[in-house]
Structures are given as structure tokens and as C-alpha cells.
Design an enzyme around this catalytic site. Sequence first.
Site, short mmCIF file in Angstrom:
data_model
loop_
_atom_site.label_atom_id
_atom_site.label_comp_id
_atom_site.label_asym_id
_atom_site.label_seq_id
_atom_site.Cartn_x
_atom_site.Cartn_y
_atom_site.Cartn_z
N GLY A 22 -16.45 -3.01 -12.47
CA GLY A 22 -16.78 -4.45 -13.22
C GLY A 22 -17.30 -3.36 -14.71
N ARG A 26 -23.01 -8.33 -19.23
CA ARG A 26 -24.74 -8.84 -20.38
C ARG A 26 -25.51 -7.38 -21.03
NH1 ARG A 26 -26.05 -11.52 -14.68
NH2 ARG A 26 -24.25 -10.94 -14.06
N THR A 92 -14.42 -8.28 -4.96
CA THR A 92 -14.64 -7.18 -4.27
C THR A 92 -13.98 -6.71 -3.30
OG1 THR A 92 -16.14 -8.26 -3.84
CG2 THR A 92 -17.27 -6.67 -4.93
C1 UD1 Z 1 -21.44 -9.51 -5.04
C2 UD1 Z 1 -21.54 -10.64 -4.14
C3 UD1 Z 1 -22.09 -11.24 -3.20
C4 UD1 Z 1 -23.30 -10.31 -3.48
C5 UD1 Z 1 -23.20 -9.48 -5.06
C6 UD1 Z 1 -24.69 -8.48 -4.53
C7 UD1 Z 1 -18.68 -10.59 -3.25
C8 UD1 Z 1 -17.62 -11.77 -3.28
N1 UD1 Z 1 -19.84 -11.27 -4.00
O1 UD1 Z 1 -21.21 -10.65 -5.63
O2 UD1 Z 1 -22.47 -11.47 -2.40
O3 UD1 Z 1 -24.79 -11.19 -3.53
O4 UD1 Z 1 -22.76 -8.93 -4.43
O5 UD1 Z 1 -25.01 -7.92 -6.40
O6 UD1 Z 1 -18.50 -9.42 -3.27
N2 UD1 Z 1 -16.89 -5.23 -8.68
C9 UD1 Z 1 -15.05 -4.10 -8.80
N3 UD1 Z 1 -13.99 -4.88 -9.02
C10 UD1 Z 1 -14.25 -6.26 -8.82
C11 UD1 Z 1 -15.74 -7.27 -8.99
C12 UD1 Z 1 -16.61 -6.00 -8.86
O7 UD1 Z 1 -15.73 -3.11 -8.44
O8 UD1 Z 1 -13.00 -6.88 -8.90
C13 UD1 Z 1 -17.67 -3.95 -8.45
C14 UD1 Z 1 -18.69 -4.29 -9.64
O9 UD1 Z 1 -18.17 -3.21 -10.24
C15 UD1 Z 1 -20.25 -3.83 -8.95
C16 UD1 Z 1 -19.74 -5.20 -7.91
O10 UD1 Z 1 -18.45 -4.69 -7.27
O11 UD1 Z 1 -20.14 -3.19 -8.65
C17 UD1 Z 1 -20.23 -6.08 -7.68
O12 UD1 Z 1 -19.46 -7.46 -8.52
P1 UD1 Z 1 -20.64 -8.27 -9.52
O13 UD1 Z 1 -19.44 -9.38 -9.99
O14 UD1 Z 1 -21.78 -8.17 -10.23
O15 UD1 Z 1 -20.89 -8.93 -7.60
P2 UD1 Z 1 -20.95 -10.47 -7.74
O16 UD1 Z 1 -19.04 -10.39 -7.44
O17 UD1 Z 1 -21.02 -10.86 -8.08
#
Ligand code: UD1
Length: 481
Positions: A22, A26, A92
Site C-alpha cells: 500500500g 495519509r 488485499t
Molecule cells: C483491510 C480489510 C478490513 C480490515 C482492515 C484492517 C480488506 C478488503 N479489508 O482494510 O476488513 O478491517 O484492513 O486494517 O482486506 N495492501 C496491499 N495491497 C493492496 C491493498 C492493501 O498490500 O492492494 C496492504 C496495505 O499495505 C496494508 C494492508 O494491506 O498493509 C491493509 O490495507 P488497507 O488499505 O489499509 O486496508 P483496507 O483494505 O482498508
Amino acid sequence: MGVHILSVEATEPAAVIVLAAGAGTRMKSAKPKILHEIGGRSMVGHAIAAASGLEPQKLVAVVRHERDRVVEHLLEIAPSLIIADQDEVPGTGRAVQLGLAALPEHTEGTIVVTYGDVPLLTTSLLRELVAVHEVDENSVTVLTALLDDATGYGRILRADDGTVIGIVEHKDATDEQLAIREINSGIYAFDAAVLRDALAQVTTDNAQAEMYLTDVLGIARRAGGRVAAVVTGDRWQVEGVNDRVQLAALGAEMNRRIVEKWMRAGVTVIDPATTWIGVEVALSNDVTIKPGTQLHGLTAIGTDAIIGPDTTLTNVRVGRGASVVRSDATDSQIGAGATVGPFAYLRPKTDLGEQGKIGAFYETKNVTIGTGSKLSHLGYAGDAEIGEYTNIGCGNITANYDGVNKHRTVIGSHVRTSSNTVFVAPVSIGDGAYTGAGAIVRKDVPAGALALSIAPQRNAEGWTVAKRPGSASAQAAEAAH
Ligand code: UD1
Ligand code: CA
């Protein structure tokens, strides 16, 4: 939501996949979010440390944002880490799918998924998650917490009998679902085969057009697998950092935990709120830490030492019974029973011997000071070697730099130097030698000699009245006659 009392040890999981792709917008930072530090270690460094503690067969990190910079850091802290690159498909679910693809084909057993930006998560909580997962033979076990404000998190959906049936993302939730306080931490244990099969069915058909890893729970359950949750009461361990306000809050909480650990191990901390201790610092029992002290890096402090107030030590070894007061030191050693400060500045490679002293307003660098030798007040010692039981007078300077090259000053044992001696390096002073006040030492001084370099004093009588007529000084001089 049963309480598990575990007597069975979890086995080492097949793999831990750390999500770190990610952007972390922010943070408003040129530096990738997961490289920001708390407790003296990057956030992703904490994630890797917690994951490594499980001793997984494989450790994978999924990267994309600032890929090269992140990978360089990751391989520095964990050389055997497997790197998986995320493609343009967001979410994710896609991240984990690509993490899985980097593992040997047909990997079986438990796969743990965790995030690079959840720095307070511990190995022991991960171990509990894995143990519940394996003992209960679950397909998926998710780590959850109950929050007063669940805004932004995925919500845990449970059937009337309490069994977990799925996760709904905040942006996809109904008003009724938004009222749920149990949140998805994003940390899970999966059965590898279930995870692989379920991810193949995950689509981007949702409010964010992302592949949601959370969809795996519903898919696994519909396929007949057991899906369950471990609820932690320690919300800090599942809290992620999104901005610098959270970075500071989690940093303070981590520090609180570290300081508390050391107090329980026998360290006196006068003011925990103004004492900062990095994760890799080592303290002995009966160390006393006074207010306003920061201990960084690989600093290690021996028993009965007193540190502070207002002292910063970075990679410094302090011997037993030493004291360091209102000082700053880096990459240095302070021997047993030695004293430093107040207001001393120890730059790298200062090695102060046992019972030695570096006193007020002294700056040192690349200097070895023998047992019992004292540099008590106002001076600079750099690129020098000082023997044992030598006393360096007030205001002594090693003139180590000729504008082009650095040169060494070598001073023997039991030497006594007078105030304001300047050592014009390269120069050496033999054992038991003395210097006179204000000496400028340009030539080597043999053992036992007194070095004098100042011309005899001459008084020009009547100079002030003659050369500064009418001045206040001249009037004072005339009045004195
Ligand atoms: C995700 C969860 C949500 C949970 C929250 C906790 C999903 C769809 N949602 O939210 O249920 O409550 O985490 O924090 O999983 N990342 C990647 N690749 C991506 C997207 C994200 O590696 O394509 C990594 C980010 O770097 C981060 C983590 O996954 O470390 C979570 O990503 P973030 O966007 O913060 O979480 P949400 O998708 O909003
Ligand atoms: Ca997101």
C-alpha cells in the site's frame, strides 16, 4: 467467541505473508509509510520480527509502492525473505494471491497473513491465533477486536449462534452492519488449500473495485469449512498506522510497554513518561534512569549505572556503576565506574576507560582514554590516545586537523597537563610528563619532562594611558596611581 485455554503448542506455519504494497498516502511523506519508525525500528521491521518469531518455513512480503526502496530495507533486515510483487489489480485479496504464488506450488498447512503497518502485534498473539486455528481445525481464523469506534474497518458478521459467517467492508456495509463493533484486524490464519481455492473465486465486484481478502471467509464457509475468530482484548496489537498522529500514539504505547518491561526486570525509571527506550536496548537490573532520557539502537547499560537526567545514548555500552548526566553519546563505550557530564558530547569511537571521567563541556571523538584518566572541564579530544591515570587540565584541545588531514595525539600514563594546553598533532607526550599553562605543544614531550612554550611575560608600563587616552580604562589606571 469461545475462550480457548491452550495446552497444545502451535506448529510452525508453512508461511507468513506480510502485506506491504500500500501507498500510505495519509502520512504525506516522501518516505514509504512502513519505513517510518517507532521504538527505533521501522514499522515493517516490527512486522517481520513478529512474523519471524513464529519460525515459519517461508516468509513472504508483498510489495508495490516504492518497491525498490522497500525491498532494499526488507532484505537488509531479513535476507531470506521472499519478495512478491503486486500487479495493477488492487486489493488485499490480490496481494495474498500473489504472495501465495511466490511459494512452492501445492504448499500445504497454515498460512498466516499480516500487515506491514501494524507495529505492536506480537509473536505471542500470532502464536495464539495459529494454535486456535490448528487445534480447532479451522479453514480460516481471523483476529478481531471490539472497538468503540469501528469506523473504516471491516465488520465481523456472525450468525445468531455466534459463528462467524463473513466480513463486510465499511464502504459496503448496511446501516445495521455499521453498528457492529467487532472489527477485522486484517490478520488471519488460513488453510493453504482453502485460501488458494477461495481466492480464485474472489472478484472486484464491490464498492472499491478491489479484490477483497475478506471475501475468502464467506467463500470458505459456503464450501463447508470452519471459520472462526480469536478476539483480542488488546486493541493496540491490531491497530495500524495511517497517519502521523497514529504513528506518535502507537510509538508512545510501544515505549510504555518497553519501559514497563524494564521496570519489571529491575530497572528504576524515575519518569516513564519522559523516558524513551528502543526495542533493541539492553538494561541490567538496578540501573537507574532519570527523566528526559532516550536510549537508542544497541545501547547496553550495566548494573548500578545511573543515566540522566536529559541524556541521549545511541549505540553506547555503559559499564556497571558508571554515571552519565545531561549528555549525548553515540557509538561509544563508557567503562565501569566512569563518569560523564554534565553537558558532555561523546561522538563516535569514544572509549572511556574504567573510573575515567569526561566532564562538563567536553567534546570527544575517536579517542581511547585509559583507566582512571580524567578530562574534567571544557575541551576537545579527537583522534587521540590517552594512557592511565592521566589528568588533562581545563580547556585542553587536541588540534587534530591541519585543514587537510587528521593527525593523532598520543598521551601517556600519569601525565598532568595544565590549563589551556593545545596539542598540535601529530604529537606525543611521554609518561609522567607535565605541561605548563597555555602550552602549545608542537614537538614530542619526553617522559617526565615539563613542556613550556609560552614566551616570558613582559609588562609595558603606562601602556593604557599612552595608547588609550581618555578611555574609562585610562581613567581607572590613573586613579589607581
Ligand atoms: C483491510 C480489510 C478490513 C480490515 C482492515 C484492517 C480488506 C478488503 N479489508 O482494510 O476488513 O478491517 O484492513 O486494517 O482486506 N495492501 C496491499 N495491497 C493492496 C491493498 C492493501 O498490500 O492492494 C496492504 C496495505 O499495505 C496494508 C494492508 O494491506 O498493509 C491493509 O490495507 P488497507 O488499505 O489499509 O486496508 P483496507 O483494505 O482498508
Ligand atoms: Ca483500502
